[in-house]
Each structure stands twice: as C-alpha cells, then as structure tokens.
Design a protein around this motif. Structure first.
Motif: not given
Length: 274
Positions: A180-201
């Motif tokens: 669960p800790k790895v899941r949470a760390k991955a999810a946090t990084s994942l959310s940061k990626c999404v915040s940088r993406m365009s609609l097309e991406e």
C-alpha cells in the motif's frame, strides 16, 4: 535542478578496533546539486568511473557517485555513452543496506533525471529505468526518514524532468502494487504527471483508464493515495472536452458509462463539491 540541503553529513562508525584507541569515524558529505562543481579533468577521470562505482569500498563508491553527478550535470555528453551501465549500477547500489550509500545513489539518480530528461526513454534504457523507478518507489516507502525523503525528491525530479505521458505509462503499473505504501507513492507521482499533461496527452493515455484507476485509488487504505486520486480526477475534469454549460452533465454521463455505479458516484461527487 534537483537539490537537497546545501551540504549534509552523516557520521558512520567503523568496526571496533581492539586496544585503547577509539574507532575512527567516517563522515559522508551529502552535497546538493547546486553545490557540485565541474570535474577538473573529466576525460581522464571518467576512465575509472565504472571501476569506482563497482568498488568493494563503499566510501570509494560514494566518491564515484558524486563524480557521476558532476559528469551528468557538467559533462553530460561525455557520460552519455556510459549511462546504461551506470543506471544498472545505481539499481544495485540503491539496495545497499548502508544508508549513506543508498542516499547518495538516490541523489545521483535525481541528477541523471535532470540532466538527461527524455534521453532516458530510449529503448536500450527501458529496463534500467523501470528497475530504478521501482527501487525509488520502494525506498520512498520505507521507514528510514532521510532516505524516504530523498527518494521523494528524486521521484519529483523525474516527474518534472521527463515528458509526463511515458512516465505516466510506467507509473500506472505500480498504482496497483501489493504494497500500500508503494501504491500511495506511485499514485502521488501519477497525479503530478497528470497535472502537467494536455488534453491530447490525456486522451492518448486514455481518459477511461485514468478515471478507472483514480476510482480504485479513492478506496485505498492510505490517505495519500486517496488524495492523489482526487487530484487526478480534478485534473482530468478541468481539461474535459465540453463547454461549461454542458460539462457537468456530459461528465456525469461519462462516469456512469465507464464506472460501476458506486465508483461513478464517488468521482462525480468530487467534481461537484469544488
């Protein structure tokens, strides 16, 4: 450029020496990226780099890691031909139980992300990159605070330095990790990626897949994973392709069509409460 505190130190006692003299202490300096300087003779110094990184003497390994950081930041073209074996060694060194060596390795990974960016997405580096990413997630999830914090910084450097779509594709695997800790760390990084993406991406990755992943994370046992899921939902909703007057209705239909009823209601509730 990745950075930590200016210069931090850790004192590591050597094994006890028989006799009256106290054992000498070994001090490791943690040098922030902005305090590193170019090598005086990089063409010569790089010749012994791999041997130094593979040394049995952990102090020598730490010194070679700092040389690797200097090469990456100031002599990146010179280091580039060696970047694959260097990354393979980092994967090995980061597993070392000696915390000082582990932390220095993590700091080296951050500078490599900053220096080489999308060059690290080359097919020949896919395996080393994926293995290094997993080790960083594992270290960010452990109990040693100063190692955990350094791994968090390095994961953030990765997200900020490399194009978000391919990083998102790599992180997606670990958002379902058994730990669960790895899941949470991955999810946090994942959310940061999404915040940088365009609609097309986002569309290239798959809006449905992304929202389905967020819906699962909303029910995660750890609050960091749930917070990351909410951030992902809001990032997607912000870019959702519909005019404002019809957006909420269209979004509701999208969620209800692609998610189980309870999950769909949870996602819709997030966007209507903002």
């Amino acid at each position: 450029m990745a950075s930590s505190t200016s210069i931090d130190t850790t004192t590591t006692p050597t094994p006890t020496i028989i006799g009256d003299a106290p054992p000498p202490e070994i001090t490791i300096d943690y040098i922030s990226s902005d305090q590193l300087t170019p090598l005086s003779n990089p063409d010569t110094q790089i010749q012994g780099l791999i041997a130094g990184l593979e040394s049995k003497n952990w102090i020598e390994v730490c010194e070679s890691l700092n040389d690797t950081r200097r090469l990456a930041l100031y002599h990146s073209d010179l280091l580039l031909p060696l970047i694959e074996p260097v990354m393979l060694i980092l994967v090995k060194s980061i597993k070392n139980p000696r915390s000082a060596l582990c932390k220095t390795t993590i700091m080296t990974a951050a500078d490599i992300f900053t220096a080489y960016r999308d060059k690290l997405l080359e097919p020949t580096l896919s395996g080393p990159f994926d293995n290094l990413l997993l080790q960083l997630l594992l270290k960010a999830s452990q109990d040693k605070r100063f190692v955990c914090e350094e791994a968090d910084k390095t994961l953030n450097s990765m997200v900020q330095s490399i194009s978000p779509l391919p990083v998102l594709q790599k992180l997606q695997t670990y958002a379902g990790h058994n730990n669960p800790k790895v899941r949470a760390k991955a999810a946090t990084s994942l959310s940061k990626c999404v915040s940088r993406m365009s609609l097309e991406e986002l569309q290239e990755f798959g809006l449905v897949l992304l929202v389905q992943s967020a819906a699962k994370l909303l029910n995660d046992r750890l609050p960091d994973a749930r917070e990351a899921a909410r951030n992902i939902v809001m990032s997607v909703y912000k870019l959702y392709p519909e005019n404002e007057e019809q957006k909420q209705e269209s979004w509701q239909n999208f969620c209800e069509s692609n998610l189980p009823a309870l999950h769909g209601q949870s996602i819709i509730k997030i966007t209507t409460s903002h």
